[in-house]
Design an enzyme around this catalytic site. Structure first.
Site, PDB file in Angstrom:
ATOM      1  N   SER A  24       0.844  -1.161   0.483  1.00 57.12           N
ATOM      2  CA  SER A  24       0.081   0.223   0.026  1.00 57.12           C
ATOM      3  C   SER A  24       0.951   1.105  -0.166  1.00 57.12           C
ATOM      4  O   SER A  24       0.651   2.304  -0.543  1.00 57.12           O
ATOM      5  CB  SER A  24      -1.177  -0.167   1.538  1.00 57.12           C
ATOM      6  OG  SER A  24      -2.063  -1.391   1.352  1.00 57.12           O
ATOM      7  N   GLY A  94      -5.134  -3.957  -8.111  1.00 56.84           N
ATOM      8  CA  GLY A  94      -6.691  -2.753  -7.514  1.00 56.84           C
ATOM      9  C   GLY A  94      -6.266  -1.322  -7.123  1.00 56.84           C
ATOM     10  O   GLY A  94      -6.860  -0.100  -7.708  1.00 56.84           O
ATOM     11  N   SER A 167     -13.371   1.256   2.243  1.00 54.15           N
ATOM     12  CA  SER A 167     -12.111   1.117   1.613  1.00 54.15           C
ATOM     13  C   SER A 167     -11.739   2.105   1.233  1.00 54.15           C
ATOM     14  O   SER A 167     -11.225   3.284   1.632  1.00 54.15           O
ATOM     15  CB  SER A 167     -13.002   0.773  -0.144  1.00 54.15           C
ATOM     16  OG  SER A 167     -12.244   0.998  -0.872  1.00 54.15           O
ATOM     17  N   GLN A 169      -9.120   2.576  -0.309  1.00 56.33           N
ATOM     18  CA  GLN A 169      -8.582   2.598  -2.375  1.00 56.33           C
ATOM     19  C   GLN A 169      -9.725   3.660  -2.538  1.00 56.33           C
ATOM     20  O   GLN A 169      -9.320   5.302  -3.317  1.00 56.33           O
ATOM     21  CB  GLN A 169      -8.932   1.802  -2.507  1.00 56.33           C
ATOM     22  CG  GLN A 169      -8.263  -0.065  -2.755  1.00 56.33           C
ATOM     23  CD  GLN A 169      -7.763  -1.120  -3.181  1.00 56.33           C
ATOM     24  OE1 GLN A 169      -9.150  -1.114  -4.225  1.00 56.33           O
ATOM     25  NE2 GLN A 169      -7.038  -1.628  -3.893  1.00 56.33           N
ATOM     26  N   ASP A 319      -7.307  -8.771   4.049  1.00 56.26           N
ATOM     27  CA  ASP A 319      -6.974  -8.907   2.799  1.00 56.26           C
ATOM     28  C   ASP A 319      -5.868 -10.252   3.708  1.00 56.26           C
ATOM     29  O   ASP A 319      -5.142 -11.104   2.783  1.00 56.26           O
ATOM     30  CB  ASP A 319      -4.881  -8.167   2.277  1.00 56.26           C
ATOM     31  CG  ASP A 319      -5.238  -7.009   1.439  1.00 56.26           C
ATOM     32  OD1 ASP A 319      -6.621  -7.740   0.822  1.00 56.26           O
ATOM     33  OD2 ASP A 319      -5.130  -5.788   1.241  1.00 56.26           O
TER      34      ASP A 319
HETATM   35  C1  S3P Z   1      -5.683  -1.189  -0.034  1.00 49.88           C
HETATM   36  C2  S3P Z   1      -6.747  -1.559   0.385  1.00 49.88           C
HETATM   37  C3  S3P Z   1      -8.117  -2.056   0.425  1.00 49.88           C
HETATM   38  C4  S3P Z   1      -6.967  -3.880   0.488  1.00 49.88           C
HETATM   39  C5  S3P Z   1      -5.425  -3.491  -1.029  1.00 49.88           C
HETATM   40  C6  S3P Z   1      -4.524  -2.471  -1.099  1.00 49.88           C
HETATM   41  C7  S3P Z   1      -4.557  -0.253  -0.736  1.00 49.88           C
HETATM   42  O1  S3P Z   1      -8.545  -2.520  -0.311  1.00 49.88           O
HETATM   43  O2  S3P Z   1      -7.181  -4.489   0.132  1.00 49.88           O
HETATM   44  O3  S3P Z   1      -5.087  -4.489  -0.893  1.00 49.88           O
HETATM   45  O4  S3P Z   1      -3.467  -0.103  -0.219  1.00 49.88           O
HETATM   46  O5  S3P Z   1      -5.799   0.813   0.101  1.00 49.88           O
HETATM   47  P1  S3P Z   1     -10.204  -1.796  -0.515  1.00 49.88           P
HETATM   48  O6  S3P Z   1     -10.038  -0.005   0.469  1.00 49.88           O
HETATM   49  O7  S3P Z   1     -10.636  -1.702  -1.647  1.00 49.88           O
HETATM   50  O8  S3P Z   1     -10.700  -2.799   0.712  1.00 49.88           O
END
Ligand code: S3P
Length: 437
Positions: A24, A94, A167, A169, A319
Site C-alpha cells: 500500500s 487494484g 475502502s 482505495q 487481505d
Molecule cells: C488497499 C486497500 C484494500 C486492500 C488492498 C490495498 C490500499 O482495498 O484490499 O490490497 O492500499 O488502499 P479496499 O480499500 O478496496 O478494501
C-alpha cells in the site's frame, strides 16, 4: 504442463527474515512522488509486479523514475501528470489503478486504463462514481464498471463523499482527486480504513483534516495544495509477514521472527485475531520508521482455538482472511468470519476460492454470501488448488501444505510475485519444503 508449486510437511521451521516493503505504501510513494514537484527518494520499496506497474505508470504520466539499487528508487515529479503516450496497464493491481485514476482525474488529460484478466473482472464504478461527481468523464469501451476505461480529467469540483464501503482505495482516490479540485473535499467512511494516504499527503506538505464521524472518520482536504517531493522509507508489509508467521504457528516446533513489520493498528487485525485464538505471538524492538510504528514479530507453534472474528475488524485485516482461514484449519473448533463480502471482489472471489481449496484439502468449510466458517482439525491436504492467479490464495495454501498430512499443490505460482517476490526462497530459507513442478 504449466508450472506449479508443491508444499510438503516441514520438519520444523526456524529463522529470522525481513518482511518485504508494504504494498500500500509503495504504490502511494510512487504516485504522490509523481504528482509532486521535486525529488522523492524511496527506500524499502516493494519490487513486486503490482508496484512495478505503478512505477511504469508514474513514468508514463511524466515523472522521471529511476531505480538506484535494491528497493531504492528516485521519483522526480514535475508538479502534475501529463497525457501518457499509451494505455496505462496496471497489471493485477487494484490499488494501483484506483489510486492512479483519482490522481489523474485532476489533470486536463485523457487516458485509458487497463489491467490483467483478474483486474478486468473487478468493479471500478466505486471509484469512477465519486470521480464523475467531481467532474471527471469516463467511457467504457467494453462492459460498464469494468476495465478498460477511458478517463478525461481536469477542472474538478470538491464533493462531500459518504462511503458505503470501508475502502481505503475509494477514500484515497477521492482525496487524490480532491488535491486538484475547487473547494474542500471530504470523505466520510463507515469504519476506519488504512490511513496511509492521509499520512503520506502530510509528509508531502499537504494539510489533511481528520475528525471522528460515527464509527469511522471524516477526512477533509482543501484543493489547490501543491505537493513537495520528500524522502519515504517504506516499512515491512504486515500482509506479507503474515505468511511466514502463519507457517510458524501451525508447524510443530517452529519459531520464526519477521523483522521490520509495520504495526499501524489499521493493519494489524490479523495479529489481534491470532492472539485471541491463543497464538504465541510477540513483538520486540518497537520503533518508528518512515512515520509508522514497526517491530519484529515472532511466532511460535501454538495450539490454536477457533474464534468469532468481529465483523468491524474486517477493514483492518481484509487481505488476511485467506491466511487466517488456513491457520483456522488447524485450530480446535470453528472460526467464524463474517461481514467480509468485500473479499469476493479482490484479486479473485477469495471466499469461494478459500472454501474450495480448504474443502479439497479435507477441511470443513461453510460458505455464506458475506463470510465463511472454518472448522479445524486434522488437515489431510493431498490436493491441487486452483488459485485463479490470486497471489494470496496461492501463498495461503502453500503455508497450509507445510503442516498438512499430504502435500498441497497450487497452480499459477508466478502470480505470487505481485506482492511477495522471493516468497518461495524466503520460506525455503526457514526450512520449508516447497518444490517447483
Ligand atoms: C488497499 C486497500 C484494500 C486492500 C488492498 C490495498 C490500499 O482495498 O484490499 O490490497 O492500499 O488502499 P479496499 O480499500 O478496496 O478494501
Amino acid at each position: 504442463m504449466p508450472p506449479t508449486l508443491t508444499a510438503r510437511g516441514a520438519p520444523a521451521l526456524s529463522g529470522v527474515v525481513r518482511a518485504p516493503g508494504d504494498k500500500s505504501i509503495s504504490h502511494r510513494a510512487l504516485i504522490l512522488g509523481a504528482m509532486a514537484t521535486g525529488v522523492t527518494e524511496i527506500d524499502g520499496l516493494l519490487e513486486g509486479d503490482d508496484i512495478l506497474a505503478t512505477a511504469r505508470a508514474a513514468g508514463a504520466f511524466g515523472a522521471d523514475v529511476e531505480r538506484l539499487g535494491e528497493g531504492r528508487w528516485r521519483v522526480t515529479g514535475h508538479g502534475g501528470f501529463r497525457r501518457p503516450d499509451g494505455v496505462i496497464d496496471c497489471g493485477n493491481a487494484g490499488t494501483g489503478v484506483r489510486l492512479l485514476m483519482g490522481a489523474a482525474a485532476g489533470y486536463p488529460i485523457s487516458v485509458t486504463f487497463d489491467g490483467d484478466a483478474s483486474l478486468r473482472k473487478r468493479p471500478m464504478k466505486r471509484v469512477t462514481g465519486p470521480l464523475a461527481d467531481m467532474g471527471a468523464r469516463f467511457e467504457w469501451p467494453g462492459e460498464e464498471d469494468r476495465l478498460p476505461l477511458a478517463l478525461s480529467g481536469g477542472a474538478l469540483k470538491a464533493i462531500d463523499y459518504v462511503q458505503t464501503i470501508a475502502s481505503a482505495q475509494i477514500k484515497s482516490a477521492v482525496l487524490l482527486a480532491g488535491l486538484n479540485a475547487d473547494g474542500v473535499t471530504t470523505v466520510t467512511e463507515p469504519e476506519p480504513s488504512r490511513d496511509h494516504t492521509e499520512r503520506m499527503l502530510r509528509a508531502f506538505g499537504a494539510e489533511v483534516g481528520v475528525l471522528p464521524a460515527g464509527r469511522g472518520w471524516r477526512v477533509s482536504l482543501k484543493g489547490g495544495q501543491a505537493l513537495v517531493g520528500t524522502a519515504v522509507s517504506v516499512p515491512g508489509d504486515p500482509s506479507s509477514a503474515a505468511f511466514p508467521l502463519a507457517a510458524a504457528l501451525i508447524v510443530p516446533g517452529a519459531a520464526v521472527t519477521v523483522e521490520n513489520v509495520m504495526l499501524n493498528p489499521l493493519r494489524t487485525g490479523l495479529f489481534e485475531t491470532w492472539r485471541e485464538m491463543g497464538a504465541d505471538l510477540t513483538v520486540s524492538n518497537r520503533r518508528m520508521a518512515g512515520g509508522e510504528e514497526v517491530g519484529d514479530v515472532t511466532a511460535r507453534h501454538s495450539r490454536l482455538k477457533g474464534v468469532v472474528v468481529p465483523p468491524d475488524r474486517a477493514a483492518s485485516m481484509i487481505d488476511e482472511y485467506p491466511i487466517l482461514a488456513a491457520t483456522a484449519a488447524f485450530a480446535s473448533g470453528a472460526t467464524v468470519m463474517r461481514g467480509i463480502g468485500e473479499m469476493r471482489v479482490k484479486e479473485s472471489d477469495r471466499i469461494a476460492l478459500m472454501a474450495a481449496g480448504l474443502q479439497a484439502c479435507g477441511v470443513a468449510v461453510e460458505e455464506e454470501p458475506e463470510g465463511f466458517t472454518v472448522t479445524g482439525g486434522a488437515v489431510r491436504g493431498g490436493a491441487t488448488v486452483t488459485t485463479h492467479g490470486d497471489h494470496r490464495i496461492a501463498m495461503s495454501h502453500l503455508v497450509l501444505g507445510l503442516a498438512a498430512d499430504q502435500a498441497v499443490t497450487v497452480d499459477e505460482p508466478g502470480m505470487i510475485a505481485t506482492s511477495f517476490p522471493g516468497f518461495v526462497e524466503l520460506m525455503r530459507g526457514l526450512g520449508a519444503d516447497i518444490a517447483s513442478g
